[in-house]
Design an enzyme around this catalytic site. Structure first.
Site, PDB file in Angstrom:
ATOM      1  CG  ASP A 186       0.939   0.522   2.490  1.00  0.00           C
ATOM      2  OD1 ASP A 186       0.669  -0.346   3.334  1.00  0.00           O
ATOM      3  OD2 ASP A 186       0.190   0.786   1.521  1.00  0.00           O
ATOM      4  CG  ASP A 239      -6.099  -2.094   1.900  1.00  0.00           C
ATOM      5  OD1 ASP A 239      -5.403  -1.980   2.926  1.00  0.00           O
ATOM      6  OD2 ASP A 239      -5.652  -1.971   0.750  1.00  0.00           O
TER       7      ASP A 239
HETATM    8  C1  GLA Z   1      -2.191  -0.731   0.749  1.00  0.00           C
HETATM    9  C2  GLA Z   1      -2.842   0.172   1.796  1.00  0.00           C
HETATM   10  C3  GLA Z   1      -3.952   0.981   1.146  1.00  0.00           C
HETATM   11  C4  GLA Z   1      -3.405   1.779  -0.025  1.00  0.00           C
HETATM   12  C5  GLA Z   1      -2.697   0.863  -1.010  1.00  0.00           C
HETATM   13  C6  GLA Z   1      -1.953   1.643  -2.076  1.00  0.00           C
HETATM   14  O1  GLA Z   1      -3.066  -1.748   0.340  1.00  0.00           O
HETATM   15  O2  GLA Z   1      -3.325  -0.571   2.882  1.00  0.00           O
HETATM   16  O3  GLA Z   1      -4.573   1.828   2.093  1.00  0.00           O
HETATM   17  O4  GLA Z   1      -2.518   2.765   0.459  1.00  0.00           O
HETATM   18  O5  GLA Z   1      -1.750   0.019  -0.364  1.00  0.00           O
HETATM   19  O6  GLA Z   1      -1.252   0.809  -2.969  1.00  0.00           O
END
Ligand code: GLA
Length: 431
Positions: A186, A239
Protein backbone atom coordinates in the site's frame (compact mmCIF):
# COMPACT_ATOMS: atom_id res chain seq x y z
CA UNK A 1 -8.49 11.21 4.51
CA UNK A 2 -7.06 12.95 1.51
CA UNK A 3 -4.19 12.04 -0.69
CA UNK A 4 -1.28 14.31 -0.24
CA UNK A 5 0.25 13.84 -3.61
CA UNK A 6 -0.40 15.67 -6.79
CA UNK A 7 -0.96 13.29 -9.62
CA UNK A 8 0.39 14.31 -12.94
CA UNK A 9 -1.47 13.38 -16.08
CA UNK A 10 -4.98 13.62 -14.84
CA UNK A 11 -5.34 15.91 -11.90
CA UNK A 12 -5.57 15.40 -8.21
CA UNK A 13 -6.77 12.22 -6.66
CA UNK A 14 -8.67 12.35 -3.45
CA UNK A 15 -9.74 9.33 -1.56
CA UNK A 16 -13.03 9.65 0.16
CA UNK A 17 -14.10 9.35 3.69
CA UNK A 18 -13.82 6.72 6.32
CA UNK A 19 -13.75 3.01 5.78
CA UNK A 20 -16.87 1.03 6.38
CA UNK A 21 -15.41 -2.39 5.78
CA UNK A 22 -15.80 -4.41 8.91
CA UNK A 23 -16.44 -1.29 10.91
CA UNK A 24 -12.78 -0.36 10.73
CA UNK A 25 -11.87 3.22 10.24
CA UNK A 26 -8.58 3.84 8.59
CA UNK A 27 -6.35 5.69 10.97
CA UNK A 28 -2.77 6.48 11.53
CA UNK A 29 -1.76 6.73 7.94
CA UNK A 30 -1.75 9.74 5.74
CA UNK A 31 -1.95 8.92 2.09
CA UNK A 32 0.58 10.69 0.05
CA UNK A 33 3.48 10.86 -2.19
CA UNK A 34 4.16 12.67 -5.37
CA UNK A 35 4.87 10.92 -8.55
CA UNK A 36 4.54 11.69 -12.16
CA UNK A 37 2.62 9.29 -14.31
CA UNK A 38 4.76 8.82 -17.29
CA UNK A 39 4.16 8.04 -20.87
CA UNK A 40 3.93 4.73 -22.59
CA UNK A 41 6.10 1.94 -21.38
CA UNK A 42 6.49 -1.30 -23.13
CA UNK A 43 5.57 -3.75 -20.43
CA UNK A 44 7.65 -6.84 -20.42
CA UNK A 45 6.76 -10.37 -19.51
CA UNK A 46 6.67 -13.35 -21.76
CA UNK A 47 3.84 -15.77 -21.70
CA UNK A 48 4.75 -19.36 -21.56
CA UNK A 49 4.05 -22.74 -20.18
CA UNK A 50 0.92 -23.98 -18.51
CA UNK A 51 -0.29 -22.18 -15.46
CA UNK A 52 -2.96 -22.14 -12.84
CA UNK A 53 -4.67 -18.86 -12.08
CA UNK A 54 -2.16 -16.19 -11.26
CA UNK A 55 0.50 -18.66 -10.25
CA UNK A 56 3.92 -19.38 -11.62
CA UNK A 57 4.17 -20.95 -15.03
CA UNK A 58 6.50 -23.78 -15.89
CA UNK A 59 8.72 -21.10 -17.37
CA UNK A 60 8.64 -19.07 -14.18
CA UNK A 61 6.37 -16.17 -15.16
CA UNK A 62 4.54 -14.93 -12.08
CA UNK A 63 0.85 -14.20 -12.65
CA UNK A 64 0.87 -15.36 -16.27
CA UNK A 65 -2.92 -14.99 -16.02
CA UNK A 66 -4.74 -12.52 -13.75
CA UNK A 67 -4.48 -13.62 -10.09
CA UNK A 68 -7.63 -15.18 -8.62
CA UNK A 69 -8.32 -15.41 -4.92
CA UNK A 70 -9.89 -13.76 -1.89
CA UNK A 71 -8.98 -10.77 0.25
CA UNK A 72 -10.19 -9.98 3.76
CA UNK A 73 -10.60 -6.19 3.55
CA UNK A 74 -13.91 -5.50 1.77
CA UNK A 75 -15.98 -7.65 4.12
CA UNK A 76 -13.99 -7.96 7.33
CA UNK A 77 -11.70 -4.92 7.55
CA UNK A 78 -9.48 -5.37 10.59
CA UNK A 79 -11.66 -8.13 12.08
CA UNK A 80 -9.45 -10.96 10.90
CA UNK A 81 -8.25 -14.00 12.83
CA UNK A 82 -6.51 -17.31 12.24
CA UNK A 83 -9.88 -19.05 12.68
CA UNK A 84 -11.59 -16.81 10.14
CA UNK A 85 -8.86 -17.27 7.54
CA UNK A 86 -8.81 -21.06 7.95
CA UNK A 87 -12.60 -21.06 7.54
CA UNK A 88 -12.31 -19.02 4.36
CA UNK A 89 -9.69 -21.44 2.99
CA UNK A 90 -12.01 -24.36 3.81
CA UNK A 91 -14.91 -22.58 2.09
CA UNK A 92 -12.83 -21.77 -0.97
CA UNK A 93 -12.44 -25.51 -1.46
CA UNK A 94 -15.94 -26.68 -0.43
CA UNK A 95 -17.74 -23.97 -2.43
CA UNK A 96 -16.09 -25.05 -5.68
CA UNK A 97 -14.15 -21.79 -5.98
CA UNK A 98 -10.79 -23.51 -5.90
CA UNK A 99 -11.93 -25.85 -8.68
CA UNK A 100 -13.04 -22.76 -10.64
CA UNK A 101 -9.50 -21.36 -10.43
CA UNK A 102 -9.28 -19.29 -7.22
CA UNK A 103 -6.00 -19.76 -5.45
CA UNK A 104 -4.89 -16.93 -3.14
CA UNK A 105 -6.08 -16.35 0.41
CA UNK A 106 -4.96 -12.78 1.02
CA UNK A 107 -4.92 -11.19 4.47
CA UNK A 108 -5.11 -7.41 4.25
CA UNK A 109 -4.25 -4.70 6.79
CA UNK A 110 -4.33 -5.22 10.57
CA UNK A 111 -2.75 -8.66 10.70
CA UNK A 112 0.38 -7.14 12.21
CA UNK A 113 1.10 -6.41 15.87
CA UNK A 114 1.12 -2.69 16.57
CA UNK A 115 4.93 -2.63 16.67
CA UNK A 116 7.89 -4.72 15.52
CA UNK A 117 9.69 -7.03 17.95
CA UNK A 118 12.91 -5.98 19.68
CA UNK A 119 14.95 -7.25 16.71
CA UNK A 120 12.93 -5.22 14.22
CA UNK A 121 11.04 -8.20 12.85
CA UNK A 122 7.47 -7.78 11.66
CA UNK A 123 5.21 -9.99 13.79
CA UNK A 124 1.54 -10.90 13.63
CA UNK A 125 -0.96 -9.68 16.20
CA UNK A 126 -0.76 -12.59 18.62
CA UNK A 127 -4.36 -12.15 19.76
CA UNK A 128 -5.64 -12.58 16.20
CA UNK A 129 -3.04 -15.06 14.94
CA UNK A 130 -1.90 -17.05 18.00
CA UNK A 131 -0.35 -19.81 15.87
CA UNK A 132 1.78 -17.42 13.85
CA UNK A 133 1.84 -16.95 10.10
CA UNK A 134 3.96 -19.97 9.22
CA UNK A 135 1.37 -22.34 10.69
CA UNK A 136 -1.41 -20.52 8.87
CA UNK A 137 0.51 -20.62 5.59
CA UNK A 138 1.09 -24.35 6.10
CA UNK A 139 -2.65 -24.86 6.59
CA UNK A 140 -3.52 -22.84 3.49
CA UNK A 141 -0.90 -24.72 1.46
CA UNK A 142 -2.25 -28.05 2.72
CA UNK A 143 -5.48 -27.17 0.88
CA UNK A 144 -3.59 -26.55 -2.35
CA UNK A 145 -4.07 -22.79 -1.90
CA UNK A 146 -1.63 -19.89 -1.51
CA UNK A 147 -1.27 -17.23 1.18
CA UNK A 148 -1.05 -13.50 0.67
CA UNK A 149 -0.15 -10.73 3.11
CA UNK A 150 -0.28 -6.94 3.10
CA UNK A 151 2.22 -4.20 3.90
CA UNK A 152 2.98 -0.62 2.94
CA UNK A 153 5.83 1.34 1.38
CA UNK A 154 5.68 3.95 4.17
CA UNK A 155 6.36 3.95 7.88
CA UNK A 156 2.82 2.82 8.71
CA UNK A 157 0.09 0.98 6.87
CA UNK A 158 -3.19 2.70 6.04
CA UNK A 159 -4.61 1.40 9.33
CA UNK A 160 -1.57 2.45 11.36
CA UNK A 161 0.35 -0.83 11.68
CA UNK A 162 4.11 -0.92 10.99
CA UNK A 163 4.99 -0.27 7.35
CA UNK A 164 7.97 -1.77 5.54
CA UNK A 165 9.90 1.43 4.76
CA UNK A 166 13.62 0.70 5.33
CA UNK A 167 12.74 -2.88 6.39
CA UNK A 168 12.11 -4.15 2.85
CA UNK A 169 14.80 -6.86 2.80
CA UNK A 170 14.07 -8.02 6.34
CA UNK A 171 10.32 -8.20 5.71
CA UNK A 172 10.68 -9.97 2.36
CA UNK A 173 12.88 -12.59 4.01
CA UNK A 174 10.36 -12.99 6.83
CA UNK A 175 7.49 -13.45 4.37
CA UNK A 176 9.50 -15.99 2.38
CA UNK A 177 10.34 -17.91 5.57
CA UNK A 178 6.64 -18.10 6.45
CA UNK A 179 5.73 -19.33 2.95
CA UNK A 180 3.95 -16.22 1.74
CA UNK A 181 3.04 -16.26 -1.97
CA UNK A 182 1.60 -12.78 -2.60
CA UNK A 183 2.19 -9.31 -1.17
CA UNK A 184 -0.20 -6.36 -1.53
CA UNK A 185 1.82 -3.19 -0.94
CA UNK A 186 0.00 0.00 0.00
CA UNK A 187 0.86 3.68 -0.29
CA UNK A 188 0.11 5.31 3.09
CA UNK A 189 2.46 7.27 5.39
CA UNK A 190 5.42 7.78 3.06
CA UNK A 191 8.63 8.52 4.92
CA UNK A 192 9.88 12.08 4.74
CA UNK A 193 11.84 12.62 1.57
CA UNK A 194 10.96 9.23 0.14
CA UNK A 195 10.04 8.55 -3.46
CA UNK A 196 7.15 6.34 -4.43
CA UNK A 197 8.83 4.56 -7.32
CA UNK A 198 11.99 3.94 -5.29
CA UNK A 199 10.02 2.55 -2.34
CA UNK A 200 8.04 0.15 -4.53
CA UNK A 201 11.16 -0.85 -6.45
CA UNK A 202 13.01 -1.60 -3.20
CA UNK A 203 10.32 -4.06 -2.11
CA UNK A 204 10.04 -5.54 -5.62
CA UNK A 205 13.78 -6.24 -5.57
CA UNK A 206 13.68 -7.57 -2.01
CA UNK A 207 10.93 -10.04 -2.96
CA UNK A 208 12.91 -11.20 -5.99
CA UNK A 209 15.97 -11.70 -3.77
CA UNK A 210 13.99 -13.63 -1.13
CA UNK A 211 14.31 -16.91 -2.98
CA UNK A 212 10.55 -17.47 -3.11
CA UNK A 213 8.21 -16.52 -5.99
CA UNK A 214 5.97 -13.86 -4.43
CA UNK A 215 3.40 -12.01 -6.54
CA UNK A 216 3.80 -8.25 -5.99
CA UNK A 217 0.50 -6.33 -5.97
CA UNK A 218 1.07 -2.56 -6.10
CA UNK A 219 -1.63 -0.55 -4.37
CA UNK A 220 -0.85 3.07 -5.21
CA UNK A 221 -4.45 3.97 -6.25
CA UNK A 222 -3.41 5.20 -9.69
CA UNK A 223 -1.52 4.14 -12.77
CA UNK A 224 2.19 4.97 -13.11
CA UNK A 225 4.12 3.59 -16.06
CA UNK A 226 6.97 2.26 -13.85
CA UNK A 227 4.50 -0.13 -12.19
CA UNK A 228 4.38 -2.33 -15.28
CA UNK A 229 7.94 -3.51 -14.70
CA UNK A 230 7.85 -3.34 -10.87
CA UNK A 231 4.92 -5.61 -9.95
CA UNK A 232 2.56 -8.15 -11.45
CA UNK A 233 -0.51 -5.99 -10.83
CA UNK A 234 -1.24 -2.39 -9.90
CA UNK A 235 -4.36 -0.62 -8.69
CA UNK A 236 -5.79 1.84 -11.20
CA UNK A 237 -8.11 3.72 -8.83
CA UNK A 238 -9.13 4.37 -5.26
CA UNK A 239 -10.88 1.91 -2.97
CA UNK A 240 -13.96 0.15 -4.29
CA UNK A 241 -17.21 0.55 -2.37
CA UNK A 242 -20.11 -1.86 -2.54
CA UNK A 243 -22.33 0.22 -4.80
CA UNK A 244 -23.13 0.82 -8.47
CA UNK A 245 -21.51 4.27 -8.63
CA UNK A 246 -18.21 2.99 -7.26
CA UNK A 247 -18.20 -0.09 -9.51
CA UNK A 248 -18.86 1.94 -12.68
CA UNK A 249 -16.39 4.65 -11.69
CA UNK A 250 -13.58 2.13 -11.27
CA UNK A 251 -14.65 0.40 -14.48
CA UNK A 252 -14.30 3.69 -16.33
CA UNK A 253 -10.89 4.44 -14.86
CA UNK A 254 -9.54 0.98 -15.62
CA UNK A 255 -10.92 0.47 -19.06
CA UNK A 256 -13.71 2.71 -20.10
CA UNK A 257 -14.51 6.08 -21.44
CA UNK A 258 -13.20 8.79 -19.17
CA UNK A 259 -11.26 11.92 -19.81
CA UNK A 260 -8.53 10.67 -17.46
CA UNK A 261 -7.58 7.73 -19.61
CA UNK A 262 -8.46 9.02 -23.03
CA UNK A 263 -5.44 11.27 -22.59
CA UNK A 264 -3.39 11.05 -25.76
CA UNK A 265 -0.34 9.72 -23.94
CA UNK A 266 -2.30 6.59 -23.02
CA UNK A 267 -4.21 6.25 -26.24
CA UNK A 268 -7.94 5.69 -26.35
CA UNK A 269 -9.48 4.11 -24.40
CA UNK A 270 -6.54 3.90 -22.08
CA UNK A 271 -4.83 1.37 -19.90
CA UNK A 272 -5.62 -1.84 -21.79
CA UNK A 273 -2.30 -1.57 -23.61
CA UNK A 274 -0.43 -2.27 -20.35
CA UNK A 275 -2.11 -5.59 -19.56
CA UNK A 276 -0.59 -8.91 -20.48
CA UNK A 277 0.86 -12.10 -19.03
CA UNK A 278 2.71 -11.17 -15.83
CA UNK A 279 1.40 -7.58 -15.64
CA UNK A 280 -2.22 -6.56 -15.01
CA UNK A 281 -4.31 -3.48 -14.40
CA UNK A 282 -6.19 -3.88 -11.11
CA UNK A 283 -9.50 -2.03 -10.75
CA UNK A 284 -9.67 -3.33 -7.13
CA UNK A 285 -11.16 -6.34 -5.40
CA UNK A 286 -14.65 -7.70 -6.03
CA UNK A 287 -17.67 -6.69 -3.97
CA UNK A 288 -19.81 -9.57 -5.32
CA UNK A 289 -22.00 -10.90 -2.52
CA UNK A 290 -21.48 -8.08 -0.01
CA UNK A 291 -25.08 -6.88 -0.25
CA UNK A 292 -24.87 -3.33 -1.61
CA UNK A 293 -25.75 -4.21 -5.20
CA UNK A 294 -28.35 -6.43 -6.85
CA UNK A 295 -27.46 -9.86 -8.16
CA UNK A 296 -27.80 -8.43 -11.68
CA UNK A 297 -25.32 -5.66 -10.85
CA UNK A 298 -22.91 -8.18 -9.34
CA UNK A 299 -23.09 -10.22 -12.56
CA UNK A 300 -22.16 -7.05 -14.46
CA UNK A 301 -19.32 -6.27 -12.02
CA UNK A 302 -17.92 -9.79 -12.43
CA UNK A 303 -18.39 -9.83 -16.22
CA UNK A 304 -16.73 -6.46 -16.80
CA UNK A 305 -13.81 -7.35 -14.50
CA UNK A 306 -13.40 -10.57 -16.51
CA UNK A 307 -13.53 -8.90 -19.92
CA UNK A 308 -10.85 -6.45 -18.68
CA UNK A 309 -8.60 -9.39 -17.68
CA UNK A 310 -8.68 -8.04 -14.13
CA UNK A 311 -7.50 -9.88 -11.06
CA UNK A 312 -10.53 -11.71 -9.63
CA UNK A 313 -10.09 -11.28 -5.89
CA UNK A 314 -13.37 -12.06 -4.11
CA UNK A 315 -14.10 -9.78 -1.17
CA UNK A 316 -17.08 -11.47 0.45
CA UNK A 317 -17.60 -14.05 3.20
CA UNK A 318 -16.98 -17.27 1.30
CA UNK A 319 -18.28 -19.32 4.22
CA UNK A 320 -21.73 -17.68 3.98
CA UNK A 321 -22.64 -17.15 0.33
CA UNK A 322 -26.06 -17.11 -1.35
CA UNK A 323 -26.55 -19.49 -4.26
CA UNK A 324 -26.56 -16.51 -6.60
CA UNK A 325 -23.24 -15.16 -5.26
CA UNK A 326 -21.65 -18.59 -5.59
CA UNK A 327 -22.99 -19.01 -9.12
CA UNK A 328 -21.58 -15.65 -10.11
CA UNK A 329 -18.15 -16.21 -8.61
CA UNK A 330 -17.86 -19.74 -10.02
CA UNK A 331 -19.09 -19.07 -13.55
CA UNK A 332 -16.35 -20.95 -15.36
CA UNK A 333 -17.46 -19.66 -18.80
CA UNK A 334 -16.84 -16.09 -17.62
CA UNK A 335 -13.69 -17.02 -15.69
CA UNK A 336 -12.26 -18.55 -18.89
CA UNK A 337 -12.61 -15.13 -20.53
CA UNK A 338 -10.64 -13.53 -17.69
CA UNK A 339 -8.01 -16.26 -17.71
CA UNK A 340 -7.55 -16.52 -21.48
CA UNK A 341 -3.82 -17.15 -22.03
CA UNK A 342 -3.38 -14.31 -24.53
CA UNK A 343 -3.95 -11.93 -21.61
CA UNK A 344 -5.53 -9.19 -23.73
CA UNK A 345 -7.57 -6.62 -21.80
CA UNK A 346 -10.96 -6.11 -23.46
CA UNK A 347 -12.20 -2.63 -24.30
CA UNK A 348 -15.47 -0.86 -25.05
CA UNK A 349 -16.01 -0.75 -28.82
CA UNK A 350 -19.36 1.06 -28.91
CA UNK A 351 -19.76 4.79 -29.22
CA UNK A 352 -22.67 4.64 -26.77
CA UNK A 353 -21.62 5.05 -23.14
CA UNK A 354 -24.94 3.83 -21.77
CA UNK A 355 -25.75 0.81 -23.98
CA UNK A 356 -22.25 -0.51 -24.35
CA UNK A 357 -20.52 -3.22 -26.34
CA UNK A 358 -17.20 -4.50 -24.94
CA UNK A 359 -14.93 -6.92 -26.75
CA UNK A 360 -11.90 -9.00 -25.82
CA UNK A 361 -9.85 -11.04 -28.28
CA UNK A 362 -9.47 -14.60 -27.05
CA UNK A 363 -7.00 -17.25 -28.09
CA UNK A 364 -8.20 -19.21 -31.13
CA UNK A 365 -8.99 -18.10 -34.64
CA UNK A 366 -11.56 -15.30 -34.72
CA UNK A 367 -12.57 -15.91 -31.10
CA UNK A 368 -13.91 -13.02 -29.02
CA UNK A 369 -15.65 -12.42 -25.73
CA UNK A 370 -18.39 -9.82 -25.91
CA UNK A 371 -20.22 -8.04 -23.10
CA UNK A 372 -23.42 -6.15 -23.87
CA UNK A 373 -23.78 -3.81 -20.89
CA UNK A 374 -26.84 -1.70 -20.09
CA UNK A 375 -26.16 1.21 -17.74
CA UNK A 376 -29.68 2.65 -18.11
CA UNK A 377 -32.69 2.34 -15.78
CA UNK A 378 -34.74 0.28 -18.27
CA UNK A 379 -34.12 -2.90 -20.20
CA UNK A 380 -32.89 -2.29 -23.75
CA UNK A 381 -31.74 -4.00 -26.93
CA UNK A 382 -28.02 -3.98 -27.65
CA UNK A 383 -26.50 -5.28 -30.90
CA UNK A 384 -23.01 -6.48 -31.65
CA UNK A 385 -21.97 -6.87 -35.29
CA UNK A 386 -19.26 -9.31 -36.31
CA UNK A 387 -17.48 -6.66 -38.35
CA UNK A 388 -17.22 -4.39 -35.29
CA UNK A 389 -15.21 -7.15 -33.61
CA UNK A 390 -12.75 -7.15 -36.49
CA UNK A 391 -14.01 -10.49 -37.75
CA UNK A 392 -13.82 -11.39 -41.42
CA UNK A 393 -16.22 -14.35 -41.22
CA UNK A 394 -19.81 -13.51 -41.93
CA UNK A 395 -21.12 -16.21 -39.60
CA UNK A 396 -20.16 -17.09 -36.06
CA UNK A 397 -21.05 -19.61 -33.40
CA UNK A 398 -22.34 -17.89 -30.30
CA UNK A 399 -22.46 -19.07 -26.69
CA UNK A 400 -24.28 -17.20 -23.91
CA UNK A 401 -21.89 -17.29 -20.95
CA UNK A 402 -24.49 -16.64 -18.22
CA UNK A 403 -27.19 -19.05 -19.44
CA UNK A 404 -24.45 -21.49 -20.52
CA UNK A 405 -26.31 -22.03 -23.79
CA UNK A 406 -24.92 -22.59 -27.27
CA UNK A 407 -26.98 -20.40 -29.58
CA UNK A 408 -25.73 -21.98 -32.82
CA UNK A 409 -24.35 -20.35 -35.95
CA UNK A 410 -25.57 -16.78 -36.44
CA UNK A 411 -24.99 -14.48 -39.41
CA UNK A 412 -23.70 -10.89 -39.27
CA UNK A 413 -24.78 -9.75 -35.80
CA UNK A 414 -26.52 -10.60 -32.53
CA UNK A 415 -29.07 -8.56 -30.61
CA UNK A 416 -29.99 -9.20 -27.00
CA UNK A 417 -32.45 -7.62 -24.62
CA UNK A 418 -30.31 -6.63 -21.67
CA UNK A 419 -31.89 -5.85 -18.28
CA UNK A 420 -31.27 -2.54 -16.55
CA UNK A 421 -27.76 -2.51 -15.05
CA UNK A 422 -27.27 -5.98 -16.49
CA UNK A 423 -25.02 -7.68 -18.94
CA UNK A 424 -25.30 -10.32 -21.63
CA UNK A 425 -21.96 -11.99 -22.12
CA UNK A 426 -21.08 -14.02 -25.19
CA UNK A 427 -18.29 -16.03 -26.72
CA UNK A 428 -18.31 -15.45 -30.48
CA UNK A 429 -16.20 -17.57 -32.82
CA UNK A 430 -16.09 -16.88 -36.54
CA UNK A 431 -17.01 -19.86 -38.68
C1 GLA B 1 -6.01 1.19 1.52
C2 GLA B 1 -6.15 0.21 0.36
C3 GLA B 1 -7.26 -0.78 0.66
C4 GLA B 1 -6.99 -1.49 1.97
C5 GLA B 1 -6.78 -0.49 3.10
C6 GLA B 1 -6.29 -1.15 4.37
O1 GLA B 1 -7.12 2.05 1.60
O2 GLA B 1 -6.38 0.88 -0.85
O3 GLA B 1 -7.41 -1.70 -0.40
O4 GLA B 1 -5.85 -2.32 1.83
O5 GLA B 1 -5.83 0.51 2.74
O6 GLA B 1 -6.05 -0.23 5.40
Amino acid sequence: MATGGSMANGGNLTTGGSKTAGGTTSSGGSKGGTSAAGGATSAGGANGGSTSAGGTTSTGVLAATPPMGWNSWNKFGGSITDTLVRGIADAMVSSGMQAAGYQFINIDDMWQASSRDSSGNIVPDSGKFPNGMKALADYVHSKGLKLGLYSDRGTKTCSGRPGSYSYETKDAQTYASWGVDYLKYDNCSPAAGSNMQTDYTNMSNALKASGRPIVFSICAWWFYSWETTTGQLWRTGTDIKDNWASFTSLLDKNGGWTSRYTDASYGSPGLAQYAGPGHWNDPDMLEVGNGGMTDTEYQSHFSLWAIMASPLIAGNDLANMSASTKNTLTNTDVIAVDQDPLGIQGKPISTSTTLEVWSKKLSGTEAYAVALFNRTAASASITVTWTSLGMTSTSATVRDLWSHTDLGSIATQYTATVPSHGVVMLKVVGS
